[in-house]
Design a protein around this motif. Sequence first.
Motif: not given
Length: 326
Positions: A30-41, A65-79
């Motif tokens: 129903c149009g929710y943006p994919l870019s706003q979703c992350v799945v940790s599995e 993975a769970n930590q990163l999904a919730v906390n986000g990663s502001q720096s791609s080098s960290h990721t």
Amino acid sequence: MTQQQQHQARLAFIGGGNMAEAILGGLLACGYPLSQCVVSEPIQARCEFLQTKYPGLQTLSGSQANQLAVNGSQSSSHTSELINDGSIHVNATAASTHFPPAEVVILAVKPQVLRAVVEDLAAVLRSRQPLVISIAAGIETSAIARFMAEGASSDLQSKDLPPVIRVMPNTPALVLEGAAGMYATAEATAEHRRVAESLMGAVSKQVSWVESESLVDTVTGISGSGPAYFFLMMEAMENAGVALGMDRETAKALTIQTCLGAAKMAQLSDDDLKTLRLKVTSPQGTTDAAIKAFEAGGFCELVEKGVIAADARSRTLAKELGGSKL
Ligand SMILES: O=C(O)[C@@H]1CCC=N1
């Protein structure tokens, strides 16, 4: 308000099983943006399946993975470091390795692992304060609060607990026909309720708030487990048709449309369910013969027993997995 008109919160699904997929798939449909979703599995193969089905979906797997999904990663080098470390797997199709923090965390793991998952996330949940939506069957919000309290350092006060909304959805959410019951803790504001209602409402035709948490167990007995009851009934009807000489495909198609038609009539009609039944049932007719056979076998009592068993199992799960400290 349509999905397009409102801010669409960054969603982190912790767990990418069937129910997470039902909600995610329904939201995307129903149009929710994919870019706003992350799945940790944790299961890599399941991540790959989700990526194939929803191209471009960010999925995370691995120890952090769970930590990163919730906390986000502001720096791609960290990721990148995490990835090089071998501790995390990010799907290859994700546009970037930058993960914004989640505004809504959907706990979609099995009740048996919820405690470990929440304890592990406790510090980040308490510092980030996302809205936490739990769809784990049976686990009470007080237990989730205790897992968050126990998992984080004791200098954090209980007022730091994020708001928790407990939802019992059902799998027809995948086809935007879900039914969900929801309970909000005192920490949840009207805005949190609105967000939860909007997310679940996107995939559910019926969203009901319950004022007492124990009624979430009853929601589980009716609509959470309910699709399986109807599938069982449909299986039995299909098999009966086959036993009487009909080909399976025809028996299945007639059964499914009958189920859909009956549900639609029940939904649209002003008549109550009993009146609708009686309107199909001519005295001494065919339906009457079937209903008498069902009643002789204790059909209604059996259905009631089933709903009560599911409700009771939900309550037992709470004791087994949530403990009784709170
Ligand atoms: O069977 C279960 O435990 C879950 C809860 C509701 C539907 N399925």
